[in-house]
Scaffold this active site. Structure first.
Site, PDB file in Angstrom:
ATOM      1  N   LYS A 189      21.160 -21.275  59.385  1.00 43.46           N
ATOM      2  CA  LYS A 189      19.895 -21.753  58.809  1.00 43.46           C
ATOM      3  C   LYS A 189      19.393 -20.824  57.714  1.00 43.46           C
ATOM      4  O   LYS A 189      18.658 -21.258  56.806  1.00 43.46           O
ATOM      5  CB  LYS A 189      18.845 -21.945  59.912  1.00 43.46           C
ATOM      6  CG  LYS A 189      18.568 -20.717  60.771  1.00 43.46           C
ATOM      7  CD  LYS A 189      17.507 -19.818  60.231  1.00 43.46           C
ATOM      8  CE  LYS A 189      17.337 -18.585  61.096  1.00 43.46           C
ATOM      9  NZ  LYS A 189      16.360 -17.630  60.531  1.00 43.46           N
ATOM     10  N   THR A 246      12.214 -21.490  58.815  1.00 43.92           N
ATOM     11  CA  THR A 246      12.780 -20.590  57.812  1.00 43.92           C
ATOM     12  C   THR A 246      12.826 -21.229  56.429  1.00 43.92           C
ATOM     13  O   THR A 246      12.717 -20.535  55.421  1.00 43.92           O
ATOM     14  CB  THR A 246      14.196 -20.144  58.233  1.00 43.92           C
ATOM     15  OG1 THR A 246      14.176 -19.742  59.592  1.00 43.92           O
ATOM     16  CG2 THR A 246      14.677 -18.989  57.390  1.00 43.92           C
TER      17      THR A 246
END
Length: 275
Positions: A189, A246
């Site tokens: 990610k 994120t």
């Protein structure tokens, strides 16, 4: 419970603050001046400024003191980066550790190993271990804002230990036996967060951001399955949850890298500015 956190960066400090609400916690960092200052001033101003340290939290640069805090059945948490996991665990393994939990996200440079594979190379199967991961900004956790994490381990006893030690009014911990899925989601990610930052910085719009994150999740899922992880893990906290945080959160360092790249800055300059 006695808990030792090895690594006094922002996330290690924030987690230590949270755990100290009901445990005896020792936080170790290698920067002796910074650790002595943090212990005296009750704030880790070098790595997480602005957040007070509770009295139940001891900060030290003495490794022996930190490890002896574990006693016979304490919980060892490694809050180093992936690059520091191997040397740190090698040093810890000279003590009679009974369990180990790691917070790092990524693949080891050179070997391409996930954290649990690095741990197995050093301590084998004799020490129960697990990955503690999920959508978590250090500043919010230290502030006591709500946060949810996942402990992934093949040992139910270790998972239960972590859940018992960490649960609080502001922190919830869920259990999983899919260590691979949790670690892959946490690692990849970050790449999507940089890409999303680039797209946002170029002004490509919210449609592009949504498409990039969605197709990125599909790629992460394929990699996860290929390495032996489970699809349902990617639909949880350590997959889509961590990805959303994120890629979209203003506190995300990886997103900020992408935004700076879109401005035309060099990677070296960006790393220097971020610290």
């Amino acid at each position: 419970m006695n808990i030792t956190v090895i690594g006094a960066g922002a996330w290690g400090t924030a987690l230590a603050i949270s755990l100290a609400s009901k445990n005896k916690v020792v936080l170790w960092g290698r920067n002796q001046d910074a650790m002595e200052k943090a212990q005296a001033q009750r704030e880790n101003s070098h790595y997480l400024p602005g957040y007070g340290l509770p009295e139940a939290l001891t900060v030290t640069a003495d490794f022996d003191t930190a490890m002896r805090n574990l006693g016979d059945d304490g919980l060892l948490i490694l809050a180093t980066a992936v690059s520091g996991l191997r040397p740190c665990l090698q040093q810890c393994s000279t003590y009679p550790i009974k369990n180990v939990v790691w917070l790092c996200k990524g693949f080891e440079e050179g070997s391409g190993l996930l954290p649990h594979q690095v741990v197995k190379e050093i301590v084998g199967d004799r020490v129960p271990g697990g990955a503690l991961s999920g959508p978590s900004f250090a500043q919010e956790a230290a502030q006591g804002l709500p946060c949810a994490l996942t402990i992934a381990s093949s040992s139910k006893e270790l998972s239960d230990l972590v859940v018992s030690a960490a649960h609080s009014p502001s922190l919830r911990v869920y259990s999983s036996d899919d260590v691979v899925g949790v670690e892959v989601g946490g690692a990849v990610k970050n790449i999507l967060a940089i890409a999303t930052g680039v797209a946002d910085g170029l002004g490509l719009g919210l449609n592009a951001r949504a498409a990039l994150m969605t197709r990125g999740l599909a790629e992460i899922s394929r990699l996860c399955l290929a390495l032996g992880g489970k699809m349902e893990t990617l639909m949880g906290l350590t997959g889509v949850g961590d990805l959303i945080l994120t890629c979209t959160g203003n506190l995300s360092r990886n997103r900020r890298v992408g935004l700076a790249l879109a401005e035309g800055k060099s990677l070296d300059k960006i790393v220097e500015e971020l610290g």
